[in-house]
Design a protein around this motif. Structure first.
Motif, PDB file in Angstrom:
ATOM      1  N   TYR A 235       0.765  -1.155  -0.003  1.00 35.35           N
ATOM      2  CA  TYR A 235       0.049   0.035  -0.029  1.00 35.35           C
ATOM      3  C   TYR A 235       0.931   0.978   0.218  1.00 35.35           C
ATOM      4  O   TYR A 235       1.849   1.458   0.890  1.00 35.35           O
ATOM      5  CB  TYR A 235      -0.999  -0.145   1.363  1.00 35.35           C
ATOM      6  N   ILE A 236       0.588   2.099  -1.120  1.00 36.83           N
ATOM      7  CA  ILE A 236       1.407   3.302  -1.050  1.00 36.83           C
ATOM      8  C   ILE A 236       0.822   4.418  -0.654  1.00 36.83           C
ATOM      9  O   ILE A 236      -0.155   4.814  -0.985  1.00 36.83           O
ATOM     10  CB  ILE A 236       2.214   3.335  -2.426  1.00 36.83           C
ATOM     11  N   SER A 237       1.447   5.331   0.494  1.00 38.17           N
ATOM     12  CA  SER A 237       0.771   6.428   0.939  1.00 38.17           C
ATOM     13  C   SER A 237       1.598   7.784   0.451  1.00 38.17           C
ATOM     14  O   SER A 237       2.787   7.602   0.752  1.00 38.17           O
ATOM     15  CB  SER A 237       0.556   6.408   2.466  1.00 38.17           C
ATOM     16  N   TYR A 238       0.897   8.523   0.177  1.00 43.94           N
ATOM     17  CA  TYR A 238       1.533   9.782  -0.439  1.00 43.94           C
ATOM     18  C   TYR A 238       0.901  11.045  -0.619  1.00 43.94           C
ATOM     19  O   TYR A 238      -0.339  10.884  -0.881  1.00 43.94           O
ATOM     20  CB  TYR A 238       2.234   9.325  -2.183  1.00 43.94           C
ATOM     21  N   GLU A 239       1.554  12.027  -0.992  1.00 45.43           N
ATOM     22  CA  GLU A 239       0.876  13.456  -1.258  1.00 45.43           C
ATOM     23  C   GLU A 239       0.950  13.661  -2.675  1.00 45.43           C
ATOM     24  O   GLU A 239       1.711  12.967  -3.418  1.00 45.43           O
ATOM     25  CB  GLU A 239       1.239  14.602  -0.251  1.00 45.43           C
ATOM     26  N   GLU A 240       0.034  14.553  -2.918  1.00 45.32           N
ATOM     27  CA  GLU A 240      -0.112  14.528  -4.537  1.00 45.32           C
ATOM     28  C   GLU A 240       1.085  14.964  -5.344  1.00 45.32           C
ATOM     29  O   GLU A 240       1.232  14.532  -6.633  1.00 45.32           O
ATOM     30  CB  GLU A 240      -1.145  15.889  -4.752  1.00 45.32           C
ATOM     31  N   ARG A 241       1.961  15.674  -5.022  1.00 49.98           N
ATOM     32  CA  ARG A 241       3.302  16.025  -5.562  1.00 49.98           C
ATOM     33  C   ARG A 241       4.210  14.822  -6.016  1.00 49.98           C
ATOM     34  O   ARG A 241       5.287  15.039  -6.610  1.00 49.98           O
ATOM     35  CB  ARG A 241       4.116  17.190  -5.067  1.00 49.98           C
ATOM     36  N   SER A 242       4.027  13.841  -5.051  1.00 49.46           N
ATOM     37  CA  SER A 242       4.755  12.476  -5.433  1.00 49.46           C
ATOM     38  C   SER A 242       4.187  11.712  -6.400  1.00 49.46           C
ATOM     39  O   SER A 242       4.908  10.610  -6.793  1.00 49.46           O
ATOM     40  CB  SER A 242       4.697  11.603  -4.068  1.00 49.46           C
ATOM     41  N   ILE A 243       3.079  11.894  -7.157  1.00 55.74           N
ATOM     42  CA  ILE A 243       2.527  10.982  -7.985  1.00 55.74           C
ATOM     43  C   ILE A 243       3.487  10.583  -9.192  1.00 55.74           C
ATOM     44  O   ILE A 243       3.315   9.675  -9.932  1.00 55.74           O
ATOM     45  CB  ILE A 243       1.116  11.287  -8.411  1.00 55.74           C
ATOM     46  N   SER A 244       4.164  11.900  -9.757  1.00 52.36           N
ATOM     47  CA  SER A 244       5.074  11.760 -10.976  1.00 52.36           C
ATOM     48  C   SER A 244       5.908  10.849 -10.907  1.00 52.36           C
ATOM     49  O   SER A 244       6.272   9.990 -11.645  1.00 52.36           O
ATOM     50  CB  SER A 244       5.433  13.225 -11.349  1.00 52.36           C
ATOM     51  N   TRP A 245       6.572  10.888  -9.528  1.00 52.07           N
ATOM     52  CA  TRP A 245       7.837  10.046  -9.332  1.00 52.07           C
ATOM     53  C   TRP A 245       7.455   8.431  -8.894  1.00 52.07           C
ATOM     54  O   TRP A 245       7.906   7.456  -9.548  1.00 52.07           O
ATOM     55  CB  TRP A 245       8.368  10.341  -7.799  1.00 52.07           C
ATOM     56  N   ILE A 246       6.268   8.371  -8.431  1.00 51.65           N
ATOM     57  CA  ILE A 246       5.596   7.165  -8.347  1.00 51.65           C
ATOM     58  C   ILE A 246       5.240   6.485  -9.723  1.00 51.65           C
ATOM     59  O   ILE A 246       5.543   5.171  -9.918  1.00 51.65           O
ATOM     60  CB  ILE A 246       4.184   7.119  -7.283  1.00 51.65           C
ATOM     61  N   LYS A 247       4.546   7.142 -10.535  1.00 52.64           N
ATOM     62  CA  LYS A 247       4.291   6.617 -11.846  1.00 52.64           C
ATOM     63  C   LYS A 247       5.280   6.266 -12.678  1.00 52.64           C
ATOM     64  O   LYS A 247       5.265   5.310 -13.259  1.00 52.64           O
ATOM     65  CB  LYS A 247       3.354   7.708 -12.439  1.00 52.64           C
ATOM     66  N   ASN A 248       6.427   7.161 -12.771  1.00 52.88           N
ATOM     67  CA  ASN A 248       7.684   7.125 -13.563  1.00 52.88           C
ATOM     68  C   ASN A 248       8.672   6.107 -12.925  1.00 52.88           C
ATOM     69  O   ASN A 248       9.361   5.522 -13.939  1.00 52.88           O
ATOM     70  CB  ASN A 248       8.119   8.351 -13.893  1.00 52.88           C
ATOM     71  N   HIS A 249       8.629   5.915 -11.672  1.00 51.75           N
ATOM     72  CA  HIS A 249       9.757   5.063 -11.281  1.00 51.75           C
ATOM     73  C   HIS A 249       9.358   4.014 -10.323  1.00 51.75           C
ATOM     74  O   HIS A 249       9.856   2.957 -10.393  1.00 51.75           O
ATOM     75  CB  HIS A 249      10.809   6.261 -10.235  1.00 51.75           C
ATOM     76  N   LEU A 250       8.547   4.250  -9.217  1.00 48.65           N
ATOM     77  CA  LEU A 250       8.108   3.085  -8.353  1.00 48.65           C
ATOM     78  C   LEU A 250       7.366   1.934  -9.059  1.00 48.65           C
ATOM     79  O   LEU A 250       7.456   0.848  -8.783  1.00 48.65           O
ATOM     80  CB  LEU A 250       7.558   3.813  -7.089  1.00 48.65           C
ATOM     81  N   LEU A 251       6.333   2.538  -9.549  1.00 49.87           N
ATOM     82  CA  LEU A 251       5.434   1.587  -9.967  1.00 49.87           C
ATOM     83  C   LEU A 251       5.885   0.644 -11.244  1.00 49.87           C
ATOM     84  O   LEU A 251       5.956  -0.628 -11.205  1.00 49.87           O
ATOM     85  CB  LEU A 251       3.925   2.294 -10.763  1.00 49.87           C
ATOM     86  N   PRO A 252       6.909   1.194 -12.035  1.00 51.84           N
ATOM     87  CA  PRO A 252       7.512   0.261 -13.190  1.00 51.84           C
ATOM     88  C   PRO A 252       8.526  -0.589 -12.491  1.00 51.84           C
ATOM     89  O   PRO A 252       8.448  -1.742 -13.068  1.00 51.84           O
ATOM     90  CB  PRO A 252       8.323   1.202 -14.039  1.00 51.84           C
ATOM     91  N   LYS A 253       8.939  -0.370 -11.404  1.00 52.83           N
ATOM     92  CA  LYS A 253       9.899  -1.268 -10.754  1.00 52.83           C
ATOM     93  C   LYS A 253       9.109  -2.360  -9.993  1.00 52.83           C
ATOM     94  O   LYS A 253       9.309  -3.434 -10.182  1.00 52.83           O
ATOM     95  CB  LYS A 253      10.770  -0.588  -9.895  1.00 52.83           C
ATOM     96  N   ALA A 254       8.309  -1.810  -9.245  1.00 53.19           N
ATOM     97  CA  ALA A 254       7.490  -2.552  -8.157  1.00 53.19           C
ATOM     98  C   ALA A 254       6.269  -3.687  -9.109  1.00 53.19           C
ATOM     99  O   ALA A 254       6.451  -4.938  -8.601  1.00 53.19           O
ATOM    100  CB  ALA A 254       6.573  -1.873  -7.274  1.00 53.19           C
ATOM    101  N   GLU A 255       5.860  -3.064 -10.129  1.00 55.42           N
ATOM    102  CA  GLU A 255       4.846  -4.020 -10.902  1.00 55.42           C
ATOM    103  C   GLU A 255       5.424  -4.803 -12.003  1.00 55.42           C
ATOM    104  O   GLU A 255       5.017  -5.917 -12.040  1.00 55.42           O
ATOM    105  CB  GLU A 255       3.540  -3.179 -11.161  1.00 55.42           C
ATOM    106  N   LYS A 256       6.092  -4.011 -12.788  1.00 55.23           N
ATOM    107  CA  LYS A 256       6.553  -4.503 -14.125  1.00 55.23           C
ATOM    108  C   LYS A 256       7.797  -5.433 -13.865  1.00 55.23           C
ATOM    109  O   LYS A 256       7.932  -6.748 -14.391  1.00 55.23           O
ATOM    110  CB  LYS A 256       6.577  -3.626 -14.997  1.00 55.23           C
ATOM    111  N   GLU A 257       8.552  -4.938 -12.831  1.00 58.19           N
ATOM    112  CA  GLU A 257      10.026  -5.670 -13.020  1.00 58.19           C
ATOM    113  C   GLU A 257       9.811  -6.762 -11.822  1.00 58.19           C
ATOM    114  O   GLU A 257      10.348  -7.744 -11.990  1.00 58.19           O
ATOM    115  CB  GLU A 257      11.212  -4.783 -12.592  1.00 58.19           C
ATOM    116  N   TRP A 258       9.317  -6.328 -10.635  1.00 59.04           N
ATOM    117  CA  TRP A 258       9.382  -7.172  -9.519  1.00 59.04           C
ATOM    118  C   TRP A 258       8.173  -8.032  -9.425  1.00 59.04           C
ATOM    119  O   TRP A 258       7.833  -9.100  -8.646  1.00 59.04           O
ATOM    120  CB  TRP A 258       9.586  -6.524  -7.943  1.00 59.04           C
TER     121      TRP A 258
END
Length: 374
Positions: A235-258
């Motif tokens: 579960y990822i908790s974040y404020e609005e300004r983090s969504i770009s980093w999550i979408k471009n970096h964290l999710l590709p790693k966590a979901e696609k790669e891992w």
């Protein structure tokens, strides 16, 4: 016919130019029982190509056996039962060499008071690397050859050579045999190396994916046994300004790669349900919670609620890890609720503008390890 004849004094049997395949089978018992003194047998000129029966003749008395002018490609195994043989005529056949079993038998039946004569005239003898053992045997055996083994053999290049000359200087004629042998061994070794290394290379290349797959499979099996059922890995908790980093970096790693399943409220909240209930249920159904802490996180209206729910799930031992990623903030900017449970929280300092590749790789590896290892 044979069984009605009794010839107790018969010593020589000549059956040439006859179709004797069936006669031999029918006459087997006659030769054993009604001609016990049979010593000389001539089966030449019968177009024979095999002689499979091993009890054709009384091996105690047989001394001369003529199988010439037939179609034998190898010495019939029948003869090695004849322990007192003195003469074996295999001339004018299609024999290319003598195999190890027959060679051993020929050497064994020679005794000090007994000579064995072997006639291999006009056969299709071959002188090649494949028959070199036979050629070496010719130079050592005590068997007497008709014509003094002055035979002709066919070389690998289809030329004809005198067998005596070949056996006198085997190293000259077959110097490349050893090289050929090593070449074959080398080919086998290279083939085996490729056969083994390719699967291992594939396994090594995908080792982490394979390890993670096995770990996840094992973990889910254990969780089913403990009646633990997680809908989400993170579960990822974040404020609005983090969504770009999550979408471009964290999710590709966590979901696609891992291959992890994550909950992101902007994407996964179910419309129509109360937000608090949906978030509380999603945190309850998650294995881990990640908080992306920025300098504006305290302004995030659901931040305190998600922290409290994560604390509750952690202390009820449902939640495995609370991971806090600090993006360009000081520890003083971390919400007090997280500071109060700092012993139960894992902090990762993360500069989202970091350009050092090795540093980034280290952070990603640490995060990956935390998410996969309990």
């Amino acid at each position: 016919m044979f069984q009605s004849i009794s010839l107790p004094k018969l010593t020589t049997l000549k059956m040439t130019h006859a179709s004797i395949d069936r006669s031999i089978i029918e006459g087997r018992q006659w030769m054993l029982g009604h001609a016990p003194k049979l010593k000389n047998v001539d089966l030449s000129f019968n177009n024979l190509w095999t002689l499979s029966d091993t009890t054709l003749f009384n091996d105690k008395n047989m001394t001369h056996f003529n199988l010439s002018n037939n179609f034998f490609r190898r010495v019939p195994r029948t003869v090695y039962k004849l322990r007192h043989l003195e003469s074996l005529d295999l001339s004018n056949n299609l024999i290319t060499s003598i195999d190890y079993t027959i060679r051993k038998w020929l050497d064994e039946i020679i005794v000090p008071n007994q000579n064995l004569s072997l006639n291999l005239n006009n056969n299709a003898l071959v002188c090649s690397c494949d028959t070199i053992d036979f050629l070496l045997w010719l130079t050592k055996t005590k068997v007497s050859f008709v014509n003094g083994n002055n035979y002709t053999c066919t070389m690998s290049n289809n030329s004809q050579a005198n067998l005596i000359e070949v056996t006198k200087d085997i190293n000259k004629y077959f110097a490349d045999c050893q090289a050929t042998t090593w070449l074959r061994i080398g080919i086998v070794l290279v083939s085996c190396t490729f056969g083994v290394s390719i699967p291992f290379s594939v396994l090594y290349y995908y080792r982490w994916k394979l390890i993670l797959f096995l770990f996840r499979t094992f973990r889910r099996a254990v969780e089913r046994g403990l009646y633990v059922n997680y809908e989400y890995d993170v579960y990822i908790s974040y404020e609005e300004r983090s969504i770009s980093w999550i979408k471009n970096h964290l999710l590709p790693k966590a979901e696609k790669e891992w291959g992890l399943k994550t909950f992101v409220h902007d994407r996964d909240l179910i419309p129509g349900e109360p937000t608090s209930d949906s978030k509380a249920l999603s945190i309850h159904q998650s294995r881990h919670v990640i908080f992306i802490i920025t300098e504006r996180f305290c302004e995030y209206e659901w931040g305190s609620f998600e922290i409290e729910r994560a604390k509750y799930e952690k202390y009820t031992q449902n939640l495995m890890k609370i991971i806090v990623i600090l993006q360009n903030v000081h520890v003083n900017d971390v919400p007090e609720q997280l500071v109060n449970i700092s012993n139960d929280v894992i902090f990762i300092k993360w500069d989202e503008h970091e350009t050092e590749i090795s540093e980034n790789q280290t952070r990603w590896f640490k995060l990956k390890t935390l998410l996969f290892l309990n």
